[in-house]
Scaffold this active site. Structure first.
Site, PDB file in Angstrom:
ATOM      1  CG  ASP A 189      40.925 -26.166-115.751  1.00 46.41           C
ATOM      2  OD1 ASP A 189      40.703 -25.197-116.500  1.00 46.41           O
ATOM      3  OD2 ASP A 189      40.408 -26.293-114.637  1.00 46.41           O
TER       4      ASP A 189
ATOM      5  CD  GLU B 149      35.449  -6.561-109.537  1.00 52.73           C
ATOM      6  OE1 GLU B 149      34.446  -7.173-109.097  1.00 52.73           O
ATOM      7  OE2 GLU B 149      35.366  -5.624-110.347  1.00 52.73           O
TER       8      GLU B 149
END
Length: 1006
Positions: free
Chosen positions: A414, A512
């Protein structure tokens, strides 16, 4: 009579609708719809219990015995034991029964204890308290008692107990924020929306008065898709119907954030929830060594049968002489002597089988079990695999697979929380070629010429100052970041300065947040979104307000996002940020060359880059854009395509402002670990639910992809331009062109002298590849895909659903080489691939302990995988291989003299050894020394194994348990046994023993 059910069944199987999905109707609060509207048809649904255990109290004994006797050796020794009980055999039944009983008991206790731990974990989940609305009041119940249709109250930081449809929230706009870290690996905040007509219900009584039904699809494992509708009954006869999508569905295992409370209705419970459907069923894993042992046992079983047949035949040949009969000391009765010859022959055959059965070592299983169990403690005792931050070391959940750690060929990992720390840090930004670094600030002033910064132009000028501030405003406005005022999140105090609580940022994208925080450190602070106005605090401590008019959300095909805002002075702007490849073709002015050079420089450094552009809009342009967007949003069909076309028309003719660089910090030594795994001959694949751009940047930083690697894309964007068939064959030709003349070593990877390839594939394209081909002429996509993957040094699979991760692992497992696979992950979204792989390793990360609990081994950090495989795996395989070979060798040495002895005792089935010696030879006399050896042997020092990963290749492909070596050990045993037997025979040939074992000598004196 109602034939609707029969009609539906016929239509399902006879109309050729492959994707036909049944639906369910859920009555919210279990309230019936008003009379005359629709029939009330209650349906049966499972309760909310989660079951990950294999056994129950009632089925443990029969089920465990059944599983154990599926082992060839266990079943064989059971048969031998029963034969010894039924017929008169040369040896006592205890000699077979006692070791078998010991093996079965030890294994049952071990497996029972492991399953008890799973029961304990299940009970902890199933007995968690949940709050349900009943008769206008909040009732507290255990999670397992939750039913489909119950209205649930979930508070901040609580986990959703089942799959829920969001009815209302504490926020006025009907939104809530959720983290799905344990589902798809993303720990960022995602926004979900309440049903428009119920979002104002803020009290238990209001929610309880709701009379509505939900029609939705039956449970599906896809986390990102949901189709349904809600019918709300009010005063009017016809209900109000509203569509429901994945934005309304709160998934079990996700956590509520930045929202005080929500009311939601349960639609999928227990093992029907999407999280449970993505769990792979538990199955007993078998190591390659155990498979080799079983193959060797079959060979020795054939040798045993051959010996018994030879001796039985020779016995009757020897007794065919009238002067020879059954020896008197066998104690046969007249009745037994007069039996039919076939019955006597069969009985003698079984007796010889029992006599020679010690060639098959039942104690080998006992010793192997003990070696694995005791050897596993070396992992848990390893101080180098102890993490000070977590205060935990490595854990062994299943000791059956220790030696498999030394045979791994493919590693599936992962990304988020496994390779990375999931911590984004703003590094720098570049405006028209001027580089700004947050740390280079003095008294609020940016030091443009600070040391270590590559300044392209050191004099911005008045024009440059204006564009610089426009760039900072663009990054403060072009995002979907939310501001949180509270002091804690995830139980950790944040945003506290000098005892005062200050705001901090949360978003569905960590990038962001990093950009907005970077702007704050550069003097422009995003304050909040209030009444559809975004507020910014500039360097002069003045608050600027911009009205947010439109948000053009990010998607992986466009790879950019935009906002349209109106400043307080009435000016309209479109701000756009995105990947350089999607921004540069759309700009018509700006210092493109300078910015491009900086972007390329940062890309080489492994940083994640974004470009920022803008466009000033007139009122007429804005009006046209609004009409274009509104018509696309109201479309009922092909809405996504029409929105994409509208975005394409709007995001044109931009002016380039600059670029940003953000670092996604890798875990400590993650790149070194991946490099070592490559050198050891392992292929590393990254399987992630994250976006392609994010995952690709991490792959470069972790050295999975090198700068010289040619990236091949097999993604939705490309298959939209070309057919899947054409893309696959084009990629196949690309990777195979230069390898046709090479002898490709599939284990060691590509030679560094030739072009090396990296493949990127997304979940949607993988589904198309895995789907069986309808037309035979199109070929088998799976085989082509596998061939491409074999010739790539690294593979990145992004936007993977949990079950797709397991499908990838299964696909590689089933390929013609049948390689040994290892999966490593840290979240519940990784459980399926962890269970599917030959070896599953869980990381004790920040995303809960589902992966660690369901894995075979658990480690604190990804870096510990290096020692786990290269050192422990190497030692375990060497030790167990020599243990197995030695066991077969010593049993040949032990039992072949028994075979030879029959030629000297008239094939009378007389044992050469005493009964106690027969029993103890395997259990203690020869087992304990090799057990100690197999626990402490270190043929190479740990430091050398860590320093030289290529030594791992020396034990690859189960090389120490191949047939050639097995045959060598067998012939060595035969040779040594002949030396033992005939050495003793000739040594004492002319010697006579007395009954007490002393030599009899002749007295020659008169």
């Amino acid at each position: 009579m109602d034939f609707s059910a029969l009609r539906n069944l016929i239509s399902r199987y006879c109309t050729g609708e492959e994707n036909w999905v049944d639906s369910r109707t859920v009555y919210i609060g279990h309230r019936e719809p008003p009379p005359g509207t629709e029939a009330y048809i209650p349906q049966r649904f499972p309760d909310n219990r989660i079951v990950s255990s294999k056994y129950t109290f009632w089925n443990f004994v029969p089920k465990n015995l059944f599983e154990q006797f599926r082992r060839v050796a266990n079943f064989y020794f059971l048969i031998i034991f029963l034969v010894q009980l039924i017929i008169d055999t040369p040896t006592s039944p205890v000699t077979s029964g006692l070791p078998l009983f010991f093996v079965i008991t030890v294994t049952a206790i071990k497996q029972g204890y492991e399953d008890w731990l799973r029961h304990k974990a299940d009970n902890a989940v199933n007995q968690c308290p949940v709050h349900i609305i009943q008769h206008g009041k909040v009732v507290r119940k255990q999670s397992r008692k939750l039913r489909v249709g119950d209205v649930v109250l979930v508070k901040e930081d609580e986990t959703f107990p089942s799959d829920l449809i969001l009815l209302s929230t504490s926020r006025d706009d009907g939104t809530c924020f959720v983290t799905t870290a344990s589902l798809d690996g993303e720990s960022s905040h995602k926004t979900y929306y309440a049903v428009q007509d119920t979002k104002s219900f803020n009290t238990e009584k209001e929610v309880d008065m709701l009379r509505a039904t939900i029609e939705c699809e039956q449970p599906q494992p896809d986390l990102y898709k949901f189709v349904g509708r809600i019918n709300i009954y009010q005063d009017r006869d016809e209900p109000i119907a509203r569509p429901l999508g994945s934005e309304n569905l709160l998934l079990r295992g996700a956590t509520l954030k930045n929202t005080e409370f929500v009311y939601a209705v349960a639609i999928y419970t227990g093992m029907e929830s999407k999280m449970a459907l993505n769990y792979q069923s538990k199955s007993q894993k078998r190591s390659a060594v155990e498979k080799s042992m079983n193959a060797f046992l079959v060979v020795y079983l054939c040798i045993l049968i051959s010996k018994a047949l030879i001796n039985t035949t020779l016995k009757y040949v020897w007794q065919s002489n009238p002067n020879r009969d059954e020896p008197w000391y066998n104690g046969k009765t007249d009745h037994e002597r007069q039996r039919h010859v076939m019955i006597r022959a069969f009985t003698d055959f079984l007796a010889f089988m029992v006599l020679f059965n010690y060639i098959i070592p039942v104690s080998m299983y006992v010793t192997v079990e003990m070696q694995k169990f005791l050897g596993s403690y070396f992992i848990t005792w390893d101080d180098e695999m102890f993490d000070e931050e977590l205060g935990e070391g490595a854990l062994v959940n299943t000791s059956d697979l220790n030696e498999e750690l030394g045979q791994v060929e493919y590693v599936f990992t992962d990304k988020t929380g496994t390779l990375t720390e999931n911590n984004m840090e703003f590094i720098e930004c570049c405006v028209d070629g001027h580089v700004y670094v947050p740390h280079a600030i003095c008294n609020g002033q940016i030091l443009s010429g600070s040391s270590g910064i590559d300044m392209i132009d050191s004099s911005p000028g008045p024009d440059g100052k204006e564009r610089e501030e426009l760039f900072f405003r663009a990054l403060c406005l072009c995002h979907t970041v939310q501001v949180k005022e509270e002091e804690t999140v995830d139980g950790i105090k944040r945003g506290i300065h000098q005892g005062k609580a200050t705001s901090f940022y949360i978003s569905s994208s960590p990038d962001e947040v990093a950009l907005v925080e970077g702007m704050k450190r550069l003097g422009f602070t995003y304050l909040r979104l209030k009444d559809n106005h975004m507020e910014i605090l500039n360097r002069e401590d003045e608050v600027e307000r911009f009205e947010l008019l439109e948000v053009l959300n990010f998607d992986s095909v466009r790879r950019r996002m935009s906002v349209i805002v109106r400043s307080s002075s009435g000016h309209l702007y479109l701000f756009c940020k995105g990947a350089d490849s999607s921004i540069f073709p759309r700009v018509i002015s700006g210092k493109v060359d300078r910015v491009r050079a900086r972007v390329e420089h940062n890309a080489v450094e492994g940083l994640r880059t974004l470009c920022v552009a803008y466009k000033a809009l007139s009122q007429e342009e804005y009006h046209n854009m609004c009409q274009l967007l509104d018509s696309a949003k109201l479309a009922l069909q092909d809405r996504d395509r029409k929105l994409a076309e509208a975005y394409d028309l709007i995001e044109r003719d931009l002016v380039l402002l600059g670029a940003t660089a953000v670092e996604d910090r890798l875990q400590e030594k993650a790149a070194d670990t991946i490099e070592s795994l490559h050198k050891a001959g392992m292929k590393v694949w990254v399987l992630t639910g994250d976006k392609m751009e994010t995952a690709a940047a991490t792959c470069y930083a972790s050295k999975l992809f090198r700068r010289s690697t040619q990236i091949l894309e097999l993604t939705t964007k490309r298959t939209e331009e070309q057919s899947l068939h054409d893309v696959l064959f084009e990629l196949g030709r690309t990777v195979l062109r230069q390898h046709d003349s090479l002898t490709h070593d599939t284990f060691s990877g590509l030679s560094s002298e030739f072009q090396d390839y990296g493949l990127i594939i997304d979940g949607a394209t993988l589904s198309a590849v895995m789907k069986p081909a309808q037309d035979d002429s199109s070929g088998n996509y799976r085989e082509i895909f596998l061939e491409i993957c074999r010739n790539c040094s690294a593979v990145l699979c992004c936007r993977m659903a949990p079950l797709q991760k397991a499908q990838i692992v299964k696909l590689i497992k089933a390929s013609k080489e049948h390689p040994i696979t290892l999966a490593v992950g840290d979240g519940a979204n990784d459980v399926s691939m962890i269970l599917e792989a030959h070896v599953g390793i869980g990381i004790m990360g920040k995303e809960g302990r589902q992966a660690a609990r369901n894995s075979d081994y658990a480690i604190p950090k990804f870096k510990h995988l290096k020692k786990m495989l290269l050192v422990h795996g190497h030692y375990y395989y060497i030790r167990i291989a020599e243990l197995v070979q030695y066991f077969f060798y010593k049993n040949v040495c032990f039992i072949f003299p028994q075979f030879l002895y029959q030629f000297f005792c008239g094939f009378s089935q007389q044992p050469l050894y005493d009964t106690a010696y027969l029993t103890l030879y395997n259990i203690s006399f020869t087992s304990l020394p090799i057990l100690l050896y197999s626990l402490i042997e270190q043929h190479i020092s740990m430091d050398i194994l860590k320093r030289d990963p290529s030594l791992y290749r020396d034990i690859a492909k189960n090389c120490l348990l191949r047939w050639r070596i097995f045959i060598y050990w067998t012939f060595l045993g035969l040779f040594d046994s002949m030396v033992f037997f005939f050495g003793a025979y000739f040594l004492f040939d002319n010697t006579t023993f007395t009954s007490n074992g002393q030599l009899m000598t002749t007295n020659t004196q008169m």
